[in-house]
Design a protein around this motif. Structure first.
Motif, mmCIF file in Angstrom:
data_model
loop_
_atom_site.group_PDB
_atom_site.id
_atom_site.type_symbol
_atom_site.label_atom_id
_atom_site.label_comp_id
_atom_site.label_asym_id
_atom_site.label_seq_id
_atom_site.Cartn_x
_atom_site.Cartn_y
_atom_site.Cartn_z
ATOM 1 N N TYR A 77 -35.158 4.340 -46.406
ATOM 2 C CA TYR A 77 -35.991 5.370 -47.361
ATOM 3 C C TYR A 77 -36.260 4.906 -48.648
ATOM 4 O O TYR A 77 -37.116 5.243 -49.076
ATOM 5 C CB TYR A 77 -34.724 6.436 -47.507
ATOM 6 N N LYS A 78 -35.526 3.935 -49.076
ATOM 7 C CA LYS A 78 -35.574 3.425 -50.706
ATOM 8 C C LYS A 78 -37.062 2.569 -50.480
ATOM 9 O O LYS A 78 -37.870 2.676 -51.618
ATOM 10 C CB LYS A 78 -34.532 2.558 -50.840
ATOM 11 N N GLY A 104 -26.251 3.274 -43.639
ATOM 12 C CA GLY A 104 -26.911 2.339 -44.936
ATOM 13 C C GLY A 104 -28.119 2.115 -44.394
ATOM 14 O O GLY A 104 -29.078 1.728 -45.406
ATOM 15 N N PHE A 105 -28.512 1.740 -43.106
ATOM 16 C CA PHE A 105 -29.874 1.379 -42.516
ATOM 17 C C PHE A 105 -30.928 2.570 -43.112
ATOM 18 O O PHE A 105 -31.898 2.237 -43.499
ATOM 19 C CB PHE A 105 -29.592 1.404 -41.127
ATOM 20 N N TYR A 106 -30.373 3.760 -43.012
ATOM 21 C CA TYR A 106 -31.530 4.928 -43.251
ATOM 22 C C TYR A 106 -31.582 4.873 -44.804
ATOM 23 O O TYR A 106 -32.817 4.919 -45.219
ATOM 24 C CB TYR A 106 -30.646 6.511 -42.805
ATOM 25 N N GLN A 107 -30.604 4.623 -45.487
ATOM 26 C CA GLN A 107 -30.896 4.531 -47.085
ATOM 27 C C GLN A 107 -31.778 3.485 -47.471
ATOM 28 O O GLN A 107 -32.649 3.590 -48.457
ATOM 29 C CB GLN A 107 -29.556 4.562 -47.751
ATOM 30 N N MET A 108 -31.593 2.122 -46.554
ATOM 31 C CA MET A 108 -32.273 1.230 -47.005
ATOM 32 C C MET A 108 -33.853 1.365 -46.728
ATOM 33 O O MET A 108 -34.666 1.152 -47.536
ATOM 34 C CB MET A 108 -31.767 0.068 -46.332
#
Lengths: 334, 285
Positions: B139-140, B133-137
């Protein structure tokens, strides 16, 4: 939990000022950072676990028709099963010798009947590996056990134990054993220092009384020292378990491609491989990490519950004995 | 009677010898890998191939160093990035944890107890569980190669708040705070100029541990940092695993030594505080 009630008492005795709004104001940075960098990612990871998110650079997703598709895939995935089994085996295989050696050294170093010189130096040296970057340690050991020419092969051949260089990392058991050994080697010093500090906190009068009563060293250790440091041992067990179930650096870097037959593949490495290599299965990795989280929470609760139960049992026993003694005293008095 | 005492004494000497032998063996085990590493980083690959263990250094340090020219492994970039992350993370973690601990100790507010219970509950959440989740956040937001993303999360360090609170409860006397208030100091100033100095011993211990653990962190940087000039030291080290360094033994040892040296220097000069700091953490946990 003892700490909490203790803290509560101290605060109650102290005069408190009525500046309550500052309590909120000073907590704002912590709360904001926590919401953004911890809580939101946890929720987001959970949500992703129910979607079909995959592919490098993809951020859009839609929910699965059957919300538990990823979880089912993970549970039936043979590689995940191997990873979970390895993680548990490696953790247990490092924790038992770790706590064993740490307890033995604690017994030796805190015994006031045998004075040991240089304890300080030994403590510093035993703790040393814990401070070093584990990425470095993993690669250092893979070089030390290198093939065909590594220091370990050199030593064994010079001493005449083996005739030809041995390919250590190509052996399932040795690769796994080496991960266990490195974890043990990095953490026994830490555990020992923690346990020793617990023993130092015990009232010395108890040990003196035991010595006068003629208790042997072994008896003193098993019937006085260990029960007194039980809380610290529980703390060590829980933190070691959480760390062990998240083991990543050493198994990731010690052997290429997680060793022969995935023998050093742990769940964290599995999650990393799913999410950040191959076809970038973020959703599946998220489901796997949520499952690991649930496992950790359940195991921690079980460990805490077992301890709390025992405490209460003891208290209940004591109360019973007290009441009995009271009754006896009253009967005697009459 | 006398013979009984003698056997006891003999047993005690036997035990002592046993303790020293085991202790020395374990001590050698702690030193040996690092000793081999430091010696081999000064030896040429040929020397290492002939005999991989040597207790004496050689003279090829600079030659080993030249191997890195034009390759991805750049210890200086790694060192600077790791330094930036570790220094700022430690500063932020120590300051804001102290502030939160002070809020939990000095003030009476309605949510204080629930907030503390909450901190106790989230103390043990391992970072790797939240990483996807942290990576996706990140990255966005387009911040994947931004070192800030590895620094800012340390503002919320539940474990440290817990330790700092334990310390403050023993060390802080509200009389000092009261008298500062009478002298007209604001609450924020009281914290910065009176409470922080009181917390110095706890801050020193916590700072050492936060620094070392953020210096050693591999998982988050490995995931977030893709650009070579943002790599931290552990990520740089993981490059040494690659095939281009397979045959350059001396260079691999040198790279490892360079990542270990700063830590060993810090450790040996502060070992007393570090070991007693571990002990402190254990008792309080």
């Amino acid at each position: 939990m003892a700490i909490k009630s203790n803290g509560g008492r101290v605060v109650r005795n102290r005069k408190l000022v009525n500046y309550s709004k500052y309590g909120y104001i000073f907590s704002i940075p912590f709360v904001v950072a926590f919401l953004i960098f911890s809580l939101y990612p946890v929720i987001y990871t959970t949500v992703i676990g129910f979607t079909d998110l995959k592919g490098l650079g993809v951020t859009t997703f839609k929910f699965q028709e059957d919300p538990f598709t990823n979880f089912k895939t993970i549970i039936s995935n043979a590689t995940f099963k191997i990873a979970l089994k390895n993680t548990v085996i490696i953790w247990i295989g490092n924790f038992i010798p770790q706590i064993g050696i740490a307890l033995l050294l604690t017994a030796w170093y805190t015994d006031n009947r045998t004075k040991i010189k240089g304890k300080g130096v030994f403590k510093v040296l035993f703790y040393l590996p814990n401070i070093i970057t584990s990425a470095t340690i993993a690669i250092l050991f893979s070089t030390l056990f290198g093939y065909p020419m590594g220091p370990m092969n050199d030593v064994l051949m010079t001493l005449g134990f083996i005739k030809e260089p041995f390919y250590f990392m190509n052996n399932k058991k040795i690769a796994q054993g080496l991960v266990m050994f490195i974890q043990f080697w990095m953490w026994y010093g830490y555990t020992m220092v923690t346990l020793i500090s617990g023993v130092i906190g015990i009232d010395p009068a108890i040990f003196e009384a035991a010595e006068i009563d003629g208790a042997s060293r072994t008896q003193t250790f098993f019937f006085i020292t260990i029960p007194c440091i039980r809380t610290i041992m529980l703390f060590t067990l829980v933190t070691s378990m959480i760390g062990g179930l998240n083991m990543f650096d050493i198994p990731k870097l010690l052997v290429n491609a997680s060793g022969p037959d995935n023998s050093t593949l742990t769940t964290s490495v599995f999650i990393y491989n799913q999410a950040f290599s191959g076809s970038y299965m973020y959703a599946r990795a998220a489901a796997a990490s949520m499952m690991m989280f649930v496992v950790i929470v359940i195991l921690s609760c079980v460990i805490f519950y077992i301890l709390r139960d025992k405490d209460e049992e003891q208290l209940a026993k004591l109360r019973k004995a007290d009441r009995k003694a009271e009754r006896k005293a009253m009967a005697g008095g009459m | 009677m006398a013979s009984d005492l003698r056997t006891k004494q003999r047993a005690s000497i036997g035990l002592k010898i046993c303790i020293y032998v085991v202790s020395i063996l374990l001590a050698v085990l702690s030193i040996f890998p690092f000793w081999v590493m430091f010696c081999n980083c000064t030896r040429s690959t040929n020397e290492i191939q002939e005999h991989a263990v040597s207790f004496l250094p050689s003279v090829y340090l600079m030659d080993n160093f030249k191997v890195y020219e034009g390759k991805d492994f750049n210890p200086f970039v790694g060192f600077v990035n790791s330094m930036i992350i570790s220094v700022f993370s430690t500063g932020l973690a120590v300051y804001f944890s102290s502030l939160t601990a002070y809020a939990l100790t000095a003030y009476e507010w309605k949510l204080r107890k629930p907030f503390f219970s909450f901190i106790m509950a989230v103390m043990m959440i391992p970072g790797q569980v939240t990483l996807i989740g942290f990576y996706q956040m990140v990255y966005k937001l387009g911040f994947t190669n931004n070192l800030l993303m590895l620094i800012l999360p340390s503002i919320a360090a539940p474990m440290m708040v817990f330790f700092m609170r334990q310390y403050l409860q023993g060390a802080l006397s509200m009389e000092i705070v009261q008298s500062a208030r009478i002298d007209g100091a604001g609450e924020f100033r009281i914290f910065n100029q009176i409470v922080l100095p009181i917390m110095k011993p706890a801050i020193a211990t916590q700072a050492i541990f936060t620094f070392v653990s953020s210096w050693n962190r591999l998982f988050e940087p490995l995931v977030l940092l893709t650009s070579k000039d943002k790599y931290t030291m552990p990520v740089m080290v993981s490059l040494l695993k690659g095939d281009i360094y397979k045959t350059e033994y001396g260079a691999v040892y040198l790279g490892l030594s360079m990542t270990v040296l700063p830590l060993i220097i810090i450790y040996l000069s502060l070992s007393r505080y570090i070991v007693s700091g571990v002990a402190l953490g254990g008792v309080k946990g």
